[in-house]
Design a protein around this motif. Structure first.
Motif, PDB file in Angstrom:
ATOM      1  N   UNK A 276       1.070  -1.254  -0.016  1.00 42.33           N
ATOM      2  CA  UNK A 276      -0.124   0.066  -0.034  1.00 42.33           C
ATOM      3  C   UNK A 276       1.015   1.254   0.050  1.00 42.33           C
ATOM      4  N   UNK A 277       1.986   1.114   0.641  1.00 44.26           N
ATOM      5  CA  UNK A 277       2.765   2.400   0.956  1.00 44.26           C
ATOM      6  C   UNK A 277       3.500   2.595  -0.404  1.00 44.26           C
ATOM      7  N   UNK A 278       3.960   1.580  -1.170  1.00 45.67           N
ATOM      8  CA  UNK A 278       4.604   1.857  -2.380  1.00 45.67           C
ATOM      9  C   UNK A 278       3.663   2.128  -3.642  1.00 45.67           C
ATOM     10  N   UNK A 279       2.242   1.620  -3.454  1.00 45.55           N
ATOM     11  CA  UNK A 279       1.328   2.139  -4.159  1.00 45.55           C
ATOM     12  C   UNK A 279       1.017   3.649  -3.996  1.00 45.55           C
ATOM     13  N   UNK A 280       0.874   3.962  -2.861  1.00 43.60           N
ATOM     14  CA  UNK A 280       0.663   5.597  -2.474  1.00 43.60           C
ATOM     15  C   UNK A 280       1.760   6.300  -3.278  1.00 43.60           C
ATOM     16  N   UNK A 281       2.885   5.876  -2.973  1.00 43.48           N
ATOM     17  CA  UNK A 281       4.054   6.841  -3.217  1.00 43.48           C
ATOM     18  C   UNK A 281       3.728   6.957  -4.863  1.00 43.48           C
ATOM     19  N   UNK A 282       3.764   5.694  -5.420  1.00 36.44           N
ATOM     20  CA  UNK A 282       3.884   5.816  -7.044  1.00 36.44           C
ATOM     21  C   UNK A 282       2.674   6.731  -7.569  1.00 36.44           C
ATOM     22  N   UNK A 283       1.592   6.565  -6.772  1.00 34.27           N
ATOM     23  CA  UNK A 283       0.464   7.330  -7.582  1.00 34.27           C
ATOM     24  C   UNK A 283       0.116   8.552  -6.970  1.00 34.27           C
ATOM     25  N   UNK A 284       1.005   8.943  -5.968  1.00 39.79           N
ATOM     26  CA  UNK A 284       0.980  10.481  -5.111  1.00 39.79           C
ATOM     27  C   UNK A 284      -0.181  10.722  -4.454  1.00 39.79           C
ATOM     28  N   UNK A 285      -0.744   9.589  -3.721  1.00 38.02           N
ATOM     29  CA  UNK A 285      -2.145   9.668  -2.938  1.00 38.02           C
ATOM     30  C   UNK A 285      -1.669   9.049  -1.643  1.00 38.02           C
ATOM     31  N   UNK A 286      -2.483   9.302  -0.721  1.00 38.38           N
ATOM     32  CA  UNK A 286      -2.325   8.616   0.765  1.00 38.38           C
ATOM     33  C   UNK A 286      -2.511   7.217   0.724  1.00 38.38           C
ATOM     34  N   UNK A 287      -1.935   6.689   1.937  1.00 38.50           N
ATOM     35  CA  UNK A 287      -2.030   5.294   1.819  1.00 38.50           C
ATOM     36  C   UNK A 287      -3.441   4.850   2.363  1.00 38.50           C
ATOM     37  N   UNK A 288      -4.210   5.766   3.131  1.00 43.04           N
ATOM     38  CA  UNK A 288      -5.720   5.410   3.213  1.00 43.04           C
ATOM     39  C   UNK A 288      -6.592   5.535   2.093  1.00 43.04           C
ATOM     40  N   UNK A 289      -6.028   6.458   1.063  1.00 44.99           N
ATOM     41  CA  UNK A 289      -6.930   6.508  -0.261  1.00 44.99           C
ATOM     42  C   UNK A 289      -6.708   5.063  -1.230  1.00 44.99           C
ATOM     43  N   UNK A 290      -5.393   4.537  -1.074  1.00 42.43           N
ATOM     44  CA  UNK A 290      -5.001   3.401  -1.718  1.00 42.43           C
ATOM     45  C   UNK A 290      -5.908   2.180  -1.246  1.00 42.43           C
ATOM     46  N   UNK A 291      -5.755   2.132   0.080  1.00 39.43           N
ATOM     47  CA  UNK A 291      -6.680   1.064   0.605  1.00 39.43           C
ATOM     48  C   UNK A 291      -8.037   1.059   0.613  1.00 39.43           C
ATOM     49  N   UNK A 292      -8.651   2.333   0.555  1.00 37.38           N
ATOM     50  CA  UNK A 292     -10.173   2.437   0.252  1.00 37.38           C
ATOM     51  C   UNK A 292     -10.209   2.006  -1.389  1.00 37.38           C
ATOM     52  N   UNK A 293      -9.366   2.477  -2.099  1.00 38.77           N
ATOM     53  CA  UNK A 293      -9.358   2.073  -3.653  1.00 38.77           C
ATOM     54  C   UNK A 293      -9.365   0.482  -3.803  1.00 38.77           C
ATOM     55  N   UNK A 294      -8.305   0.047  -3.102  1.00 39.38           N
ATOM     56  CA  UNK A 294      -8.158  -1.480  -2.994  1.00 39.38           C
ATOM     57  C   UNK A 294      -9.509  -2.263  -2.925  1.00 39.38           C
ATOM     58  N   UNK A 295     -10.055  -1.788  -1.771  1.00 41.20           N
ATOM     59  CA  UNK A 295     -11.411  -2.596  -1.062  1.00 41.20           C
ATOM     60  C   UNK A 295     -12.299  -2.549  -2.325  1.00 41.20           C
ATOM     61  N   UNK A 296     -12.384  -1.240  -2.991  1.00 38.63           N
ATOM     62  CA  UNK A 296     -13.585  -1.053  -3.858  1.00 38.63           C
ATOM     63  C   UNK A 296     -13.183  -1.795  -5.424  1.00 38.63           C
ATOM     64  N   UNK A 297     -11.914  -2.077  -5.543  1.00 40.66           N
ATOM     65  CA  UNK A 297     -11.348  -3.146  -6.678  1.00 40.66           C
ATOM     66  C   UNK A 297     -11.638  -4.523  -6.426  1.00 40.66           C
ATOM     67  N   UNK A 298     -11.434  -4.890  -5.168  1.00 42.03           N
ATOM     68  CA  UNK A 298     -11.869  -6.347  -4.772  1.00 42.03           C
ATOM     69  C   UNK A 298     -13.216  -6.569  -4.778  1.00 42.03           C
ATOM     70  N   UNK A 299     -13.934  -5.728  -4.168  1.00 47.00           N
ATOM     71  CA  UNK A 299     -15.371  -6.013  -4.450  1.00 47.00           C
ATOM     72  C   UNK A 299     -15.814  -5.967  -5.986  1.00 47.00           C
ATOM     73  N   UNK A 300     -15.265  -5.154  -6.883  1.00 44.54           N
ATOM     74  CA  UNK A 300     -15.786  -5.176  -8.215  1.00 44.54           C
ATOM     75  C   UNK A 300     -15.305  -6.440  -8.917  1.00 44.54           C
TER      76      UNK A 300
END
Length: 319
Positions: A276-300
Motif C-alpha cells: 500500500x505504501x509503495x502504491x501510494x508513493x507511486x500514485x501520489x496519494x495517501x495510503x488511506x486512499x489506496x486502501x479504500x481504492x483497493x477495497x473497491x476493486x476487490x469488491x468489483x
C-alpha cells in the motif's frame, strides 16, 4: 512441501481437508482435524493470501479450494514476472549508467558517442533524428501527445515519417492518455499506422531510432537537456527495455470495462506485488486512499486477495 508458498504444516493440513470437503465451514474443518476454529481461521487467511482458497461464486458465504496445479501455475507466472521486472530494472540501470558516462565524457571533451543539447537546438536535433529514421521509432513518453506528439517531434513530422513506411510505437503512462483531445490526437496518428499503448509508469523519456541512436530527456543544471547517444549498444538496450514494457501494456482503445487510469495503475501495481505504501508513493496519494481504492476493486472483481484481483484483472484484459 508447500513451505515455498509460505504455508506451515498446519496450513497444509487445513488445505488438504478443504480439498476433500469443500462444503465445510471453518468450525467443521477444525472438528475434523482436531484443532481450534481460531487456528483454522488463521490458516484460512494464509491460504487466501497464497491464492489457494477463493470465494465460491455459487455460495458467497463459503470458500472453495483452488486446484493445486492452478496455484502453482500462478506462482510460477508471478516468479517469471518478478524476473522480468528485475531484467527491466537491470537494463534501465545500464542505460542510466551509459548515459551518465556519455554525458561526463561529453563535458570533459573526450571521445564520446554522447551529445548534450539545450534550448531551441534540442527540438531541432530531435526532429533531425525522427526525420532520418529508415525502419522504426520506439518511444517512451512522459508528456501528453498533443503537447509533444508521439515521438516529441515538431507538428506533422510524425505523420510524414509514418507515410514513408517507418513504424512508430509509443508507450505512455495511463494518466497521460485520459483527456479527450490527447486520445483523439493519438487515434489520428494510429489511423496512419502508429501503435500506442499505456502502462502504469514510464521509467524515462526516450526515443530510439532504428536501434542505432537514442535521445533521452535528462535534467542538467536546472534545465532539461536532450542527451543524444549514437551508440547501438545503448540504443539496443533501451529498445529491449521498451519491448519488455510493451508486451504487458494496454493497447490504446482496448476495452477496460469503465476503468479509470488510476484503476489500471493500481491494478498493475497490485499484480506486481506493490505494498500500500509503495502504491501510494507511486500514485501520489495517501495510503488511506489506496486502501479504500483497493477495497473497491476487490469488491468489483469479487476477489478475496490482492493477488487474485491482479490475476482476474489480467484475465479480463484490464492490464
Amino acid at each position: 512441501m508447500l513451505e515455498a508458498l509460505g504455508l506451515t504444516p498446519a496450513d497444509q493440513r487445513v488445505y488438504a481437508m478443504w480439498l476433500r470437503h469443500p462444503q465445510c465451514t471453518a468450525a467443521e474443518i477444525a472438528q475434523r482435524i482436531g484443532g481450534t476454529e481460531d487456528e483454522v481461521i488463521a490458516s484460512r487467511q494464509a491460504l487466501i493470501a497464497a491464492g489457494m482458497l477463493a470465494a465460491d461464486t455459487q455460495r458467497p458465504d463459503r470458500l472453495t479450494p483452488v486446484a493445486p496445479d492452478v496455484v502453482v501455475d500462478r506462482r510460477l507466472a508471478d516468479i517469471e514476472a518478478a524476473a522480468a521486472r528485475e531484467r527491466a530494472q537491470a537494463m534501465q540501470a545500464r542505460v542510466h549508467l551509459s548515459a551518465l558516462m556519455a554525458a561526463q565524457m561529453s563535458r570533459d571533451g573526450g571521445d564520446s558517442p554522447g551529445q548534450r543539447i539545450r534550448g531551441r537546438l534540442r527540438q531541432a536535433k530531435l526532429d533531425e533524428l525522427v526525420r532520418g529514421a529508415h525502419r522504426e521509432i520506439v518511444a517512451l513518453q512522459t508528456r501528453r501527445p498533443t503537447v509533444a506528439g508521439l515521438t516529441g517531434a515538431s507538428a506533422g513530422l510524425d505523420r510524414r515519417v509514418l507515410r514513408r513506411g517507418v513504424a512508430i510505437r509509443v508507450l505512455y503512462p495511463h494518466d497521460r492518455l485520459v483527456r479527450a483531445d490527447d486520445v483523439a490526437h493519438a487515434r489520428r496518428l494510429t489511423g496512419d499506422g502508429a501503435e500506442v499503448r499505456t502502462t502504469a509508469r514510464v521509467a524515462a523519456a526516450a526515443v530510439v531510432v532504428d536501434r542505432a541512436a537514442a535521445a533521452l530527456l535528462v535534467d542538467g543544471d536546472g534545465e532539461t537537456e536532450l542527451l543524444v547517444l549514437n551508440d547501438a549498444a545503448v540504443a539496443g538496450t533501451l529498445a529491449a527495455m521498451f519491448e519488455s514494457c510493451w508486451e504487458h501494456a494496454q493497447p490504446l482503445g482496448a476495452p477496460a470495462d469503465g476503468l479509470s487510469g488510476n484503476d489500471r495503475t493500481l491494478l498493475q501495481l497490485l499484480a506486481l506485488g506493490a505494498t500500500d505504501e509503495a502504491a501510494a508513493r507511486s500514485m501520489g496519494v495517501s495510503v488511506r486512499t489506496v486502501r479504500r481504492h483497493v477495497s473497491q476493486l476487490l469488491d468489483r472483481l469479487q476477489a478475496v486477495s490482492r493477488f487474485q484481483a491482479g490475476v482476474q484483472a489480467a484475465q479480463r484484459g484490464w492490464l
